[in-house]
Design an enzyme around this catalytic site. Structure first.
Site, PDB file in Angstrom:
ATOM      1  N   CYS A  26       0.880  -1.137  -0.016  1.00 58.93           N
ATOM      2  CA  CYS A  26      -0.595   0.346   0.095  1.00 58.93           C
ATOM      3  C   CYS A  26       0.883   1.073   0.080  1.00 58.93           C
ATOM      4  CB  CYS A  26      -0.755   0.008   0.987  1.00 58.93           C
ATOM      5  SG  CYS A  26      -1.865  -1.418   0.973  1.00 58.93           S
ATOM      6  N   HIS A  69     -12.206  10.467  -7.479  1.00 61.09           N
ATOM      7  CA  HIS A  69     -11.299  10.986  -9.291  1.00 61.09           C
ATOM      8  C   HIS A  69     -10.550  11.676  -8.378  1.00 61.09           C
ATOM      9  CE1 HIS A  69     -13.855   8.507 -11.096  1.00 61.09           C
ATOM     10  NE2 HIS A  69     -13.371   8.772 -12.035  1.00 61.09           N
ATOM     11  N   GLU A 143     -13.421   0.176   1.580  1.00 62.56           N
ATOM     12  CA  GLU A 143     -12.431   0.191   0.459  1.00 62.56           C
ATOM     13  C   GLU A 143     -12.382  -1.044   0.076  1.00 62.56           C
ATOM     14  OE1 GLU A 143      -8.382   2.243   2.024  1.00 62.56           O
ATOM     15  OE2 GLU A 143      -8.072   0.687   1.322  1.00 62.56           O
TER      16      GLU A 143
HETATM   17 ZN   LIG Z   1      -5.138   1.008  -0.619  1.00 62.88          ZN
END
Ligand SMILES: [Zn+2]
Length: 155
Positions: A26, A69, A143
């Protein structure tokens, strides 16, 4: 009783880019599809509902569209600075240079699902008027589908 808003089915979603420093995978710039979920707990009001959830959905969609975005920049991170029209983000030995217009600067120290949930909850407590019968608000930020972080506060 509990009123639940599912961000995926209510289309309270956004796509954004982030980076989690100190993480092997990440720690690279990458993106997710996110959804904002909510749970509102309280007693029924005189009109037979906890509260008007259409206004809550509209409010959450507004936040989602602000984040959509964009590159999520945690402005409390000491590695973040604004120089002219650019965000400079130092992460370990790397430095990202991103146009400010492509970013959203958030008052958090790392752009994780956990801190995004806290950001959304505090914005909601600041801006939305809840009727007296509402006892607790919880916000979850997913997520991707099936993984997310929740936070909440008693009123
Ligand atoms: Zn992530």
């Amino acid at each position: 009783m509990r009123l639940e808003i599912n961000g995926w089915t209510s289309k309270i979603t956004f796509s954004a880019t982030h980076i989690i420093p100190m993480h092997a995978k990440c720690g690279r710039l990458h993106g997710h599809d996110y959804a904002i979920n909510a749970s509102i707990q309280g007693e029924l009001g005189p009109d037979g509902v906890i509260m008007d959830f259409i206004s809550v959905k509209e409010f959450l969609r507004g936040i989602a569209s602000e984040l959509d975005h964009r590159v999520l920049i945690p402005k409390k991170d000491k590695g973040v600075s604004i120089v002219g029209d650019y965000v400079l983000y130092k992460i370990g030995g790397k430095e990202l240079k991103l146009p400010t217009c492509d970013c959203i600067l958030l008052d958090i120290d790392v752009a994780s699902a956990e801190t995004l949930a806290t950001f959304v909850l505090s914005r909601m407590l600041e801006k939305v008027k809840f009727p007296k019968n509402v006892r607790r608000i919880e916000i979850g930020v997913d997520e991707g589908r099936g993984q997310g972080a929740w936070t909440g506060q008693d009123l």
